[in-house]
Design an enzyme around this catalytic site. Structure first.
Site, PDB file in Angstrom:
ATOM      1  N   LYS A 158       0.965  -1.395   0.040  1.00 20.67           N
ATOM      2  CA  LYS A 158       0.148  -0.116   0.014  1.00 20.67           C
ATOM      3  C   LYS A 158       1.107   1.261   0.100  1.00 20.67           C
ATOM      4  CE  LYS A 158       1.050   0.736   4.675  1.00 20.67           C
ATOM      5  NZ  LYS A 158       1.442   1.632   5.033  1.00 20.67           N
ATOM      6  N   VAL A 171      11.081  -4.486   1.765  1.00 19.15           N
ATOM      7  CA  VAL A 171      11.270  -4.700   3.359  1.00 19.15           C
ATOM      8  C   VAL A 171      11.554  -3.491   4.676  1.00 19.15           C
ATOM      9  CG1 VAL A 171      11.918  -5.698   5.476  1.00 19.15           C
ATOM     10  CG2 VAL A 171      12.032  -7.091   2.930  1.00 19.15           C
ATOM     11  N   GLY A 217       4.984  -7.074   5.111  1.00 27.58           N
ATOM     12  CA  GLY A 217       5.079  -7.753   6.255  1.00 27.58           C
ATOM     13  C   GLY A 217       3.380  -7.833   6.864  1.00 27.58           C
ATOM     14  N   ASP A 258      -1.811  -2.806  10.033  1.00 28.64           N
ATOM     15  CA  ASP A 258      -1.840  -2.382   8.348  1.00 28.64           C
ATOM     16  C   ASP A 258      -2.478  -4.135   7.986  1.00 28.64           C
ATOM     17  OD1 ASP A 258      -1.261  -0.166   8.501  1.00 28.64           O
ATOM     18  OD2 ASP A 258       1.141  -0.378   7.949  1.00 28.64           O
TER      19      ASP A 258
HETATM   20  P1  ATP Z   1       4.015  -0.658   8.432  1.00 29.74           P
HETATM   21  O1  ATP Z   1       4.409  -0.299   7.436  1.00 29.74           O
HETATM   22  O2  ATP Z   1       3.383  -1.585   8.056  1.00 29.74           O
HETATM   23  O3  ATP Z   1       4.935  -0.605   9.130  1.00 29.74           O
HETATM   24  P2  ATP Z   1       6.938  -1.894   6.641  1.00 29.74           P
HETATM   25  O4  ATP Z   1       6.238  -1.817   4.808  1.00 29.74           O
HETATM   26  O5  ATP Z   1       7.554  -0.648   6.536  1.00 29.74           O
HETATM   27  O6  ATP Z   1       5.727  -2.422   7.497  1.00 29.74           O
HETATM   28  P3  ATP Z   1       7.937  -4.693   6.786  1.00 29.74           P
HETATM   29  O7  ATP Z   1       8.325  -4.615   5.632  1.00 29.74           O
HETATM   30  O8  ATP Z   1       6.252  -4.660   6.918  1.00 29.74           O
HETATM   31  O9  ATP Z   1       7.476  -2.659   6.687  1.00 29.74           O
HETATM   32  O10 ATP Z   1       8.844  -5.411   7.655  1.00 29.74           O
HETATM   33  C1  ATP Z   1       9.249  -4.182   8.785  1.00 29.74           C
HETATM   34  C2  ATP Z   1      10.245  -4.777  10.272  1.00 29.74           C
HETATM   35  O11 ATP Z   1       9.590  -6.587  10.051  1.00 29.74           O
HETATM   36  C3  ATP Z   1      11.021  -6.230   8.792  1.00 29.74           C
HETATM   37  O12 ATP Z   1      12.076  -5.086   9.165  1.00 29.74           O
HETATM   38  C4  ATP Z   1      11.577  -7.442   9.684  1.00 29.74           C
HETATM   39  O13 ATP Z   1      12.488  -7.802  10.859  1.00 29.74           O
HETATM   40  C5  ATP Z   1      10.189  -7.549  10.410  1.00 29.74           C
HETATM   41  N1  ATP Z   1       9.393  -8.614  10.278  1.00 29.74           N
HETATM   42  C6  ATP Z   1       8.698  -9.487  10.597  1.00 29.74           C
HETATM   43  N2  ATP Z   1       7.497 -10.143   9.329  1.00 29.74           N
HETATM   44  C7  ATP Z   1       8.198 -10.117   7.863  1.00 29.74           C
HETATM   45  C8  ATP Z   1       7.363 -10.741   6.600  1.00 29.74           C
HETATM   46  N3  ATP Z   1       7.173 -11.526   6.665  1.00 29.74           N
HETATM   47  N4  ATP Z   1       8.496  -9.481   5.966  1.00 29.74           N
HETATM   48  C9  ATP Z   1       9.342  -8.714   6.454  1.00 29.74           C
HETATM   49  N5  ATP Z   1       9.408  -8.323   7.534  1.00 29.74           N
HETATM   50  C10 ATP Z   1       8.823  -8.672   8.155  1.00 29.74           C
END
Ligand code: ATP
Length: 319
Positions: free
Chosen positions: A19, A112, A119, A153
């Site tokens: 998103k 990530v 995630g 989210d």
């Molecule tokens: P949000 O915007 O929902 O806070 P994001 O998109 O910034 O999330 P993600 O990629 O969802 O960040 O992941 C943040 C952290 O969560 C990563 O650094 C990782 O250590 C941990 N994590 C746990 N599960 C997952 C997963 N399935 N994929 C990626 N990271 C994950």
């Protein structure tokens, strides 16, 4: 092996979108340590995939697919019980009468720690995949309740489309905006921790003597622009309260925004807590051209569009 002892494995494959937050207003730090938000979420055409395969052995295992478009050597993704997909499978196993062991193979495409809910998309995909795998028969509403337990989210990745999120972002109302908008995502080769970005926002507000207000709703002009697919009007009203905190932590984001705008983006913003930058383009042709220009600077730039549907099953195979 006797027929009774034979285990018929089945794989359910689900895709779920990342998103961007087209607008994100953040209230003051609450006594419980959280912040209330008012946000417009847009599901975009960058998808995570989870293939859930039933296993004869009990328990939950996770691997990352070589089909992932992210460089898996560069990212820090836990494969144990702290992975959000693991937690989603564990919650589903708790509520499913016919749960088995399960292996989750995740295809990572959403950056990530990029502020795009990658995630969370894995968790949403896993909920739906396990629901099908174990014939749990939960309604979308029941799945959304479980999703909210996993993270703010997660319900949006299940729902998809365009939605207004209040509270912690998990009180969702679909916005019924179907017209497409076109974006270029500029993906950083580092992550930002969402809690750290919020802490930085609180610090900057404190230092500036700014009293943030509790957000109560979103600017109706944003929804009107999204309903009409009117990129010019939308570009004038994009807002992200976290952006200055993300830029404080990663000053290079300012350059990325500048390069995007000087190469024809209508507007640009940090997506959620960043560091992914979302640049709004006039149409799909302009988005493709902008992405190509930015790639010449050595940036990872992906043209995407939204809204796209939420998590859905793409195959269900008996092995
Ligand atoms: P949000 O915007 O929902 O806070 P994001 O998109 O910034 O999330 P993600 O990629 O969802 O960040 O992941 C943040 C952290 O969560 C990563 O650094 C990782 O250590 C941990 N994590 C746990 N599960 C997952 C997963 N399935 N994929 C990626 N990271 C994950």
């Amino acid at each position: 092996m006797s027929a009774a002892g034979r285990f018929a494995a089945r794989t359910v494959r689900v895709k779920a979108p990342g998103k961007v937050n087209v607008s994100l207003a953040v209230g003051p730090l609450r006594a419980d340590g959280y912040h209330s938000v008012a946000s417009v979420y847009l599901a975009v055409s960058l998808y995570e995939e989870v293939a859930a395969t039933s296993t004869a052995a009990p328990g939950i295992t996770i691997s990352l697919s070589p089909e992932s478009t992210l460089d898996l050597d560069d990212v820090d993704i836990p494969l144990d019980s702290s992975n959000l997909a693991y937690k989603a499978a564990a919650i589903m196993a708790d509520v499913s009468e016919h749960a088995t062991g399960v292996h989750l193979e995740i295809t990572k495409r959403v950056p990530v720690a990029g502020g795009m809910g990658g995630g969370s998309a894995d968790a949403a995909a896993t909920l739906l995949a396990c629901d099908a795998l174990w014939n749990s028969g939960l309604s979308r509403e029941e799945l959304a309740h479980l999703a909210a337990e996993l993270g703010a989210d997660v319900p949006f990745s299940l729902l998809g489309g365009t939605a207004v999120g209040l509270g912690l972002g998990d009180e969702l109302s679909p916005a019924l905006a179907k017209a497409q908008t076109h974006w270029v995502l500029v993906v950083a080769n580092y992550g930002l921790s969402t809690p750290e970005v919020y802490r930085t926002l609180d610090r900057l507000r404190g230092a500036g003597g700014i009293d943030a207000e509790e957000p109560t709703g979103v600017d109706p002009q944003i929804l009107a622009a999204l309903r009409g697919g009117d990129a010019e009007s939308l570009g004038r009203v994009l807002v992200n309260d976290l952006q200055r905190a993300s830029i404080e932590l990663a000053p290079a984001l300012r350059d990325t925004l500048g390069i995007g705008e000087s190469h024809g983006a209508i507007a640009g913003m940090v997506s959620g807590s960043g560091p992914t930058v979302a640049l709004l383009a006039e149409d799909s042709v302009a988005a493709a051209a902008l992405a190509e220009d930015l790639q010449r600077y050595g940036l990872t730039a992906l043209p995407v569009h939204g809204p796209v549907p939420g998590a859905r099953i793409i195959s269900d195979t008996l092995l």
